[in-house]
Design a protein around this motif. Structure first.
Motif, mmCIF file in Angstrom:
data_model
loop_
_atom_site.group_PDB
_atom_site.id
_atom_site.type_symbol
_atom_site.label_atom_id
_atom_site.label_comp_id
_atom_site.label_asym_id
_atom_site.label_seq_id
_atom_site.Cartn_x
_atom_site.Cartn_y
_atom_site.Cartn_z
ATOM 1 N N SER A 299 0.342 -1.426 0.174
ATOM 2 C CA SER A 299 0.358 0.247 0.128
ATOM 3 C C SER A 299 0.830 1.186 0.323
ATOM 4 O O SER A 299 1.703 1.046 0.121
ATOM 5 C CB SER A 299 -0.995 -0.073 1.053
ATOM 6 N N ASP A 300 0.246 2.378 -0.462
ATOM 7 C CA ASP A 300 1.021 3.492 -0.211
ATOM 8 C C ASP A 300 1.011 4.018 1.442
ATOM 9 O O ASP A 300 0.126 3.657 1.699
ATOM 10 C CB ASP A 300 0.436 4.873 -1.044
ATOM 11 N N TRP A 301 1.280 5.285 1.507
ATOM 12 C CA TRP A 301 1.372 5.977 3.119
ATOM 13 C C TRP A 301 0.384 6.060 3.473
ATOM 14 O O TRP A 301 -0.827 7.329 2.782
ATOM 15 C CB TRP A 301 2.218 6.938 2.905
ATOM 16 N N GLU A 302 0.098 5.013 4.441
ATOM 17 C CA GLU A 302 -1.499 5.448 5.620
ATOM 18 C C GLU A 302 -2.494 5.578 3.779
ATOM 19 O O GLU A 302 -3.917 5.936 4.636
ATOM 20 C CB GLU A 302 -1.720 6.505 5.933
ATOM 21 N N GLY A 303 -2.289 4.367 3.245
ATOM 22 C CA GLY A 303 -3.389 4.387 2.011
ATOM 23 C C GLY A 303 -4.370 3.446 2.081
ATOM 24 O O GLY A 303 -5.404 4.216 1.752
ATOM 25 N N ILE A 304 -4.954 2.333 2.912
ATOM 26 C CA ILE A 304 -5.639 2.197 3.562
ATOM 27 C C ILE A 304 -6.894 3.545 4.286
ATOM 28 O O ILE A 304 -7.929 2.642 3.663
ATOM 29 C CB ILE A 304 -4.875 0.816 3.721
ATOM 30 N N MET A 327 1.738 -0.123 4.357
ATOM 31 C CA MET A 327 2.475 0.708 4.644
ATOM 32 C C MET A 327 1.833 1.355 6.071
ATOM 33 O O MET A 327 0.837 2.370 5.392
ATOM 34 C CB MET A 327 2.636 1.789 3.894
ATOM 35 N N VAL A 328 1.571 1.217 7.129
ATOM 36 C CA VAL A 328 0.644 1.441 8.350
ATOM 37 C C VAL A 328 0.603 3.294 8.224
ATOM 38 O O VAL A 328 -0.096 3.788 9.013
ATOM 39 C CB VAL A 328 1.437 0.502 9.994
ATOM 40 N N PRO A 329 1.572 3.981 8.695
ATOM 41 C CA PRO A 329 3.532 3.448 9.228
ATOM 42 C C PRO A 329 3.442 3.729 10.941
ATOM 43 O O PRO A 329 4.423 2.900 11.250
ATOM 44 C CB PRO A 329 3.883 4.277 8.837
ATOM 45 N N HIS A 330 2.243 4.457 11.461
ATOM 46 C CA HIS A 330 2.745 4.610 12.947
ATOM 47 C C HIS A 330 1.733 3.739 13.788
ATOM 48 O O HIS A 330 2.758 2.966 15.184
ATOM 49 C CB HIS A 330 2.418 5.359 13.513
ATOM 50 N N ARG A 331 0.527 3.354 14.085
ATOM 51 C CA ARG A 331 -0.015 2.912 14.657
ATOM 52 C C ARG A 331 -0.229 1.073 14.411
ATOM 53 O O ARG A 331 -0.932 0.557 13.912
ATOM 54 C CB ARG A 331 -1.167 3.051 14.892
ATOM 55 N N TYR A 332 0.967 0.456 14.374
ATOM 56 C CA TYR A 332 0.974 -1.075 14.196
ATOM 57 C C TYR A 332 0.309 -1.859 15.239
ATOM 58 O O TYR A 332 -0.114 -2.895 14.690
ATOM 59 C CB TYR A 332 2.525 -1.100 14.119
ATOM 60 N N GLU A 333 0.499 -1.544 16.364
ATOM 61 C CA GLU A 333 -0.268 -2.540 17.256
ATOM 62 C C GLU A 333 -1.110 -2.724 17.117
ATOM 63 O O GLU A 333 -2.154 -2.929 17.366
ATOM 64 C CB GLU A 333 0.293 -2.023 18.689
ATOM 65 N N MET A 334 -2.744 -1.368 16.597
ATOM 66 C CA MET A 334 -3.706 -1.045 16.183
ATOM 67 C C MET A 334 -3.365 -2.486 15.090
ATOM 68 O O MET A 334 -5.242 -3.355 14.709
ATOM 69 C CB MET A 334 -4.248 -0.022 16.009
ATOM 70 N N PHE A 335 -3.467 -2.338 14.221
ATOM 71 C CA PHE A 335 -3.097 -2.742 12.960
ATOM 72 C C PHE A 335 -2.522 -4.480 13.059
ATOM 73 O O PHE A 335 -4.221 -5.167 13.029
ATOM 74 C CB PHE A 335 -2.204 -2.452 11.893
ATOM 75 N N LEU A 336 -2.012 -5.479 14.115
ATOM 76 C CA LEU A 336 -1.884 -5.957 14.134
ATOM 77 C C LEU A 336 -3.031 -6.621 14.665
ATOM 78 O O LEU A 336 -3.030 -7.983 14.841
ATOM 79 C CB LEU A 336 -0.717 -6.358 15.026
ATOM 80 N N GLU A 337 -3.324 -6.195 15.783
ATOM 81 C CA GLU A 337 -5.131 -6.327 16.645
ATOM 82 C C GLU A 337 -6.176 -6.486 16.106
ATOM 83 O O GLU A 337 -6.812 -7.999 15.925
ATOM 84 C CB GLU A 337 -4.863 -5.614 18.466
ATOM 85 N N ASP A 338 -6.006 -5.744 14.922
ATOM 86 C CA ASP A 338 -7.525 -5.706 14.267
ATOM 87 C C ASP A 338 -7.742 -6.740 13.022
ATOM 88 O O ASP A 338 -8.996 -7.394 12.774
ATOM 89 C CB ASP A 338 -7.671 -4.005 13.443
ATOM 90 N N LEU A 339 -6.159 -6.737 12.503
ATOM 91 C CA LEU A 339 -5.916 -7.508 11.369
ATOM 92 C C LEU A 339 -5.938 -9.404 12.116
ATOM 93 O O LEU A 339 -6.833 -10.116 12.037
ATOM 94 C CB LEU A 339 -4.405 -7.901 10.841
ATOM 95 N N THR A 340 -5.604 -9.832 13.604
ATOM 96 C CA THR A 340 -5.674 -10.921 13.877
ATOM 97 C C THR A 340 -7.068 -11.055 14.388
ATOM 98 O O THR A 340 -7.784 -12.431 13.810
ATOM 99 C CB THR A 340 -4.741 -10.869 15.345
#
Length: 618
Positions: A299-304, A327-340
């Motif tokens: 993805s692009d920077w915060e593209g999603i 390309m998250v790029p900062h709030r990776y903990e939220m991304f990982l939790e939501d993806l899981t």
């Protein structure tokens, strides 16, 4: 017997553990083996790309993050050296290798015209200038040089090339496009082979390839149609049929795929109203299934984030559409939790996760990261080296487009007389490295002044004429400039301030900083050459064009202003031709070659050349 069975089982496990770490095994076998050992948490981590400012042992060792990048302008420190960059990347790599499975990170950066985040690196002309050369071999050689300067700083991946076909110069990323002509863009896509190395005989198009540790992973972008948006709006809407999308915008990707491009970046823009970051038809059905791309889509920077205010929906829609790394790029903990959560709830099939991680691992294995995870310090001396600056010199002089040469076609104004007694150099862009380089240089939006190491146009002119000629430099000449002084000629260098992306979108394209007024004032006093330093054509009124003796489009040439002086004083001939149509008025836009009632100021492909006896001809 029980003990023997346990021993046999242990031996089998030891063989299995070695498999994905064994470079003699086929890549696909290594991918399957490693994937089979990964937990959902480890897979999710591989799909996240985070900014260097939030990278830490907790993220890379504890959360298994698969990739790190730096925003343009984000550096270990201001004016950090290549060695400092390499030390930073190597430290992050040690954190990643300390994770359970020891999967190395892939580190990416926007090295789009040289390693432009690195102070002192060689900065090549932006793509629009390279498109004016029509020289695919030159592009390949620039890719090779850039790869060396990127790898010298420990970085594995460049988010380049941009293979957009710019159909409207109002677009803020016009200078990132090689041309409005698809075939020119296809020619210049040879830079992929420069970055990655040329694929071996028998290579299958679409399968990622990287020659070795002196090459860098390339990223074709932005998939797809970003250069065709309505009214040239960045992140806008490309309105066209699928047939036109394929004919104009998709075709350069075929050339990138043939060269084994490892990664492709999704576009912020829309196609017929649907955002590319959630367009399964284009990303999965077209790019992956029909065209056979086996690398990773990033993805692009915060593209999603643009898809919805509901972040979980953003993750689900983009990954299900076929994007592999976010390309998250900062709030990776939220991304990982939501993806899981989305995988465990069934909204994202585990098969889609496995496909994404397979592609990420494939690129990492192909690129040799498991065998060579750390930087190659022997490359440090290549940064800004003489050989690379000479190459940039060559690129600059080949990119210059001569649009006018003399008020009388029989009496050419160029080349300039280096033996003149006194000359005037004026304009906002005559002595400004930052303006020469444009956006994506040291900082995202570029800057002005002495932003990096290089030679300005003024400095190059002074060097070309030597001490026998007096060079008077005044950014904005006045009547007092000419009082009791006679000038043989003047060189006025005008253009735009540095910009990037949306900040570059324009509905008006006049010469800024009162450039037209400066040109007119000087041209009324003395024979005048005008050099336009710009990422796109600018409005040049016919009355102003009549006043000047010569006009040169220099695009955004980068750090090597000497390449301009080489051609102005006749050491080399003009070779460049217009990569885009030079319009008469913004009211006529969009205007492209082949359109009905095509009536530009200068057409696509126009460029005067100077012969041995200095006569100009198209």
């Amino acid at each position: 017997m029980k003990s023997e069975s346990c021993s046999s089982s242990l031996m089998a496990n030891e063989v299995e553990v070695v498999l994905y770490k064994d470079p003699n095994q086929p890549v696909e076998a290594r991918v399957r083996d490693l994937l089979s050992r990964m937990t959902l948490a480890e897979k999710a981590g591989q799909m996240a790309q985070i900014e260097r400012s939030v990278a830490s042992p907790a993220a890379l060792t504890g959360r298994f993050i698969g990739s790190v990048l730096n925003a343009c302008g984000s550096a270990p420190r201001e004016r950090a050296s290549a060695e400092e960059w390499a030390e930073m990347v190597d430290e992050m790599q040690r954190w990643a290798l300390a994770s359970r499975l020891g999967i190395p990170i892939i580190y990416g950066t926007d090295a789009v015209h040289g390693n432009n985040n690195l102070y002192g690196a060689t900065i090549f002309p932006h793509n629009v200038g390279l498109g004016a050369t029509r020289d695919g071999d030159l592009a390949r050689r620039i890719g090779e040089a850039t790869a060396l300067e990127v790898r010298a700083s420990g970085i594995h991946w460049t988010f380049a090339p941009c293979v957009a076909v710019c159909r409207d110069p109002r677009w803020g990323r016009c200078y990132e496009s090689y041309s409005e002509d698809t075939e020119v863009v296809r020619t210049m896509a040879s830079i992929v082979a420069g970055f990655q190395g040329s694929p071996l005989e028998g290579h299958h198009a679409g399968y990622p390839f990287l020659a070795g540790s002196k090459n860098v992973i390339a990223c074709a972008k932005h998939f797809v149609g970003d250069g065709g948006t309505h009214e040239g709006r960045n992140e806008g809407n490309t309105i066209c049929t699928f047939e036109d999308l394929e004919k104009i915008h998709v075709r350069p990707y075929l050339d990138c795929l043939a060269q084994g491009v490892c990664t492709i970046m999704a576009s912020y823009s829309c196609w017929n109203g649907k955002l590319l970051h959630s367009n399964r038809f284009l990303i999965t059905e077209l790019l992956k299934d029909k065209l056979g791309f086996k690398g990773l889509v990033v993805s692009d920077w915060e593209g999603i984030d643009m898809l919805s205010k509901d972040y979980r929906y953003c993750i689900s829609a983009s990954i299900n559409a076929g994007i592999d790394m976010i390309m998250v790029p900062h709030r990776y903990e939220m991304f990982l939790e939501d993806l899981t959560f989305l995988v465990e709830s069934g909204e994202i099939p585990i098969s889609r996760i496995d496909d994404a991680v397979e592609r990420i691992l494939r690129v990492k294995f192909v690129s040799g990261l498991f065998e060579r995870p750390f930087s190659e310090r022997s490359l440090l001396d290549v940064v800004g080296c003489k050989e690379h600056r000479l190459l940039a010199h060559e690129a600059v002089r080949k990119s210059l487009v001569l649009l006018k040469n003399g008020k009388d076609p029989k009496i050419p104004f160029l080349p300039l007389n280096r033996g003149a007694k006194r000359i005037l150099v004026a304009g906002t862009h005559a002595d400004d490295i930052g303006y020469q380089c444009g956006g994506w240089t040291i900082r995202r939006y570029g800057g002005s002044g002495r932003t990096t190491i290089g030679t300005t146009i003024l400095e190059a002119i002074k060097e070309a004429v030597g001490k026998e000629t007096e060079v008077v430099h005044e950014e904005r000449p006045s009547e007092s400039t000419f009082k009791n002084k006679e000038f043989s000629f003047a060189v006025v260098v005008v253009g735009k301030a540095a910009y990037a992306e949306c900040l570059g979108d324009r509905t008006e394209l006049e010469i800024p900083f009162s450039g037209a007024e400066t040109i007119s004032f000087v041209a009324n006093k003395v024979p005048t050459l005008v050099i336009v330093v710009s990422g796109r054509p600018l409005v040049f009124e016919p009355s102003l064009l009549e006043k000047v003796d010569a006009l040169v489009a220099a695009w955004l040439p980068g750090t090597e202003g000497g390449g301009i002086a080489d051609v102005l004083f006749g050491d080399h001939q003009f070779e460049g031709v217009l990569p885009v149509t030079w319009f008469k008025s913004v009211d006529h836009l969009p205007i492209n070659a082949g359109h009905q009632n095509y009536d530009p100021l200068f057409p696509l492909g126009f460029g005067l050349k100077t012969s041995i006896n200095n006569e100009s001809y198209p």
